[in-house]
Scaffold this active site. Sequence first.
Site, PDB file in Angstrom:
ATOM      1  CD  GLU A  80       9.856   1.339   1.211  1.00 36.88           C
ATOM      2  OE1 GLU A  80      10.566   2.292   1.266  1.00 36.88           O
ATOM      3  OE2 GLU A  80       9.467   1.068  -0.040  1.00 36.88           O
ATOM      4  N   GLY A  81       6.825   4.308   3.201  1.00 35.17           N
ATOM      5  CA  GLY A  81       7.521   5.767   4.342  1.00 35.17           C
ATOM      6  C   GLY A  81       8.832   5.897   5.332  1.00 35.17           C
ATOM      7  CB  ALA A  82      10.557   8.089   6.985  1.00 33.01           C
ATOM      8  CG  PHE A  83       8.795   5.050  10.982  1.00 36.83           C
ATOM      9  CD1 PHE A  83       8.375   4.718  11.321  1.00 36.83           C
ATOM     10  CD2 PHE A  83       8.222   5.830  10.208  1.00 36.83           C
ATOM     11  CE1 PHE A  83       7.038   4.728  12.260  1.00 36.83           C
ATOM     12  CE2 PHE A  83       7.188   6.964  10.874  1.00 36.83           C
ATOM     13  CZ  PHE A  83       6.607   6.040  11.780  1.00 36.83           C
TER      14      PHE A  83
ATOM     15  CE  LYS B 252       9.697  -1.760   1.843  1.00 36.90           C
ATOM     16  NZ  LYS B 252      10.071  -3.307   2.062  1.00 36.90           N
TER      17      LYS B 252
ATOM     18  CE  LYS C 293       3.316   3.714  11.104  1.00 33.24           C
ATOM     19  NZ  LYS C 293       3.040   4.524  11.146  1.00 33.24           N
TER      20      LYS C 293
ATOM     21  CG  LEU D 272      -1.777  -0.759   1.170  1.00 28.84           C
ATOM     22  CD1 LEU D 272      -2.874  -0.738   2.491  1.00 28.84           C
ATOM     23  CD2 LEU D 272      -2.800  -0.690   0.006  1.00 28.84           C
TER      24      LEU D 272
ATOM     25  CG  ASP E  18       3.128  14.576  11.151  1.00 21.39           C
ATOM     26  OD1 ASP E  18       3.468  15.682  10.115  1.00 21.39           O
ATOM     27  OD2 ASP E  18       3.624  13.742  10.529  1.00 21.39           O
TER      28      ASP E  18
END
Length: 559
Positions: free
Chosen positions: A239-242, A244, A260, A237, A357
């Site tokens: 992928e981020g900095a820290f 998937k 996550k 779905l 955020d």
Amino acid sequence: MRRRSKRRHSPGGGGGGGGGWGEEEEEVKAKVLRPLRRSSSQGEEPEKTPPPPPPPPSSTRRYHHHKTYASPNHKTYGSEETPSPGSGVRRNHHHKTYERRAPISKRLEPGQHGGAAGPGGAEGRAGSIAEADRSLPRNNHKRENGFPDGATTTTTTNGDVSKHSQPPLGNAQTTTNSSAQPRSSHARSRRSSSRSRSTSSRGHGRKSGSCEDDDEGHMVYDTGLVLRERFEVVSSLGEGAFAKVVRCIDRHNGRDVALKIIKNIDRYREAARSEVEVLEEIRRLDDDDRFACVKMLEWFDHHGHVCIVFELLGLSTFDFLKHNDFLPFTVEQIRHMAFQVVKAVCFLHRNKLTHTDLKPENILFVCSDYQMEHNAKMRRDERTLRSLDVKVVDFGNAIFDHEHHTSVVSTRHYRAPEVILDLGWNQACDVWSMGCILMEFYLGLMMFQVHTRTHDSKEHLAMMERILGPIPPHLLNKTKKQHYVHAERLDWDENGSKGRYVRKNCKPLKHYMQSKSMEHEQLFDLIRSMMEYDVNRRITMEEALWHPFFTPLRKDTRK
């Protein structure tokens, strides 16, 4: 269009010291243990020897930074009623950092304010949006620092199990427990223990059993992989900095879920456990899903990767804008989405939690199905959503009022001026971010398009002044960033290349209005109230719920 990369802040942890034997005690220990070993080997009964004297007590005293807990039989009741609309109640509790950790205050149980049912209450549950707004759980007790305070509570979490034991939600009264730890120390002890467990696990780039990580610490997986003999990976779905996020099928009930998977790196693992604590608290307080916050179903550890299972949602509001060629939402669509988000964040604020955020990427549609319609005026096909239900996600940076506040929070384009100027921040930073989000929904583009390469905070402030007017001198005088200031004004060259860029890409707020109709006027009045420089004048989320812009929703609900 380039978007922002997430910034993650790793929570700190504390360690503890231990005692030891002195020289005299070591001699006594040697004399005692040698005969015992010899006698045991010969099958004789060991001699009874008096125990060694205990080490002398330490003269160091430990002082606790929190107030004395009430007795187990002490009960606390909510006595104040929800303020009426327009009562002017504001939070003037901006601060910089906490040197001391206070105990976590009780997130209110149902009906604690004036007897109305809160989340999970069995009686008097609100039957309309307006009534639900009034029944948001709240706490009106004040501490000396200006924050609301209440009774203490503890949340039972076992890092070795995947599910959280949920205490039953009771009635209006809450009982304090004298043996309960404040959340800060309780969380710190659990985080310390989890750290000791995590350090023994493998680092990234190595194999452990059937799990393999890449060089960045992400878990390597293929479609069809089954985690915990339950969750089968179907597709990716994002992928981020820290982390998937993958789509999985829960084999126990056939339900689609979002999983996550956090990187197998210590600092990200600790941040994930903090997020789990927040999500468990939200799940406990909103067990009947009345507020638009994403629901965590469970969590577990898979070979050093913290895995959090969520309900499966649709696209983010940003992704939908992107797929729709950044065509703005209509005012009516903005009204429905904004009301849900404001209500959800108000729920967080009343329970002394700041998201920190908020941005379009962290507001997801429950279902992003759409139908294509032709826009004759624009001469193009457009995607029209079938449902405007949204939920707020990503609580990895959420923080309780009593916890340490780092100096920098929020994604740059949605960052409040008090954060940039290092004046200290509070829940009002979420309100500013919400104002930026509403403008982005209205325009289809970011309000403050700061250069992503330079990340110039002074340029960001100059954009604010171009759109919202000058920053008040009393705020510039208080800032620690005095290199931003000259003669009680922002030190900015309007004739330079950056100055020309700001003049070209920014204009006064009212000039962005595409119509002078009542609904447009009300929307921009709400945005302007959310984007006051001074946090003492900025509207709160609770006050925003009663803004005239949302009146049609309350009228429709009453009908």
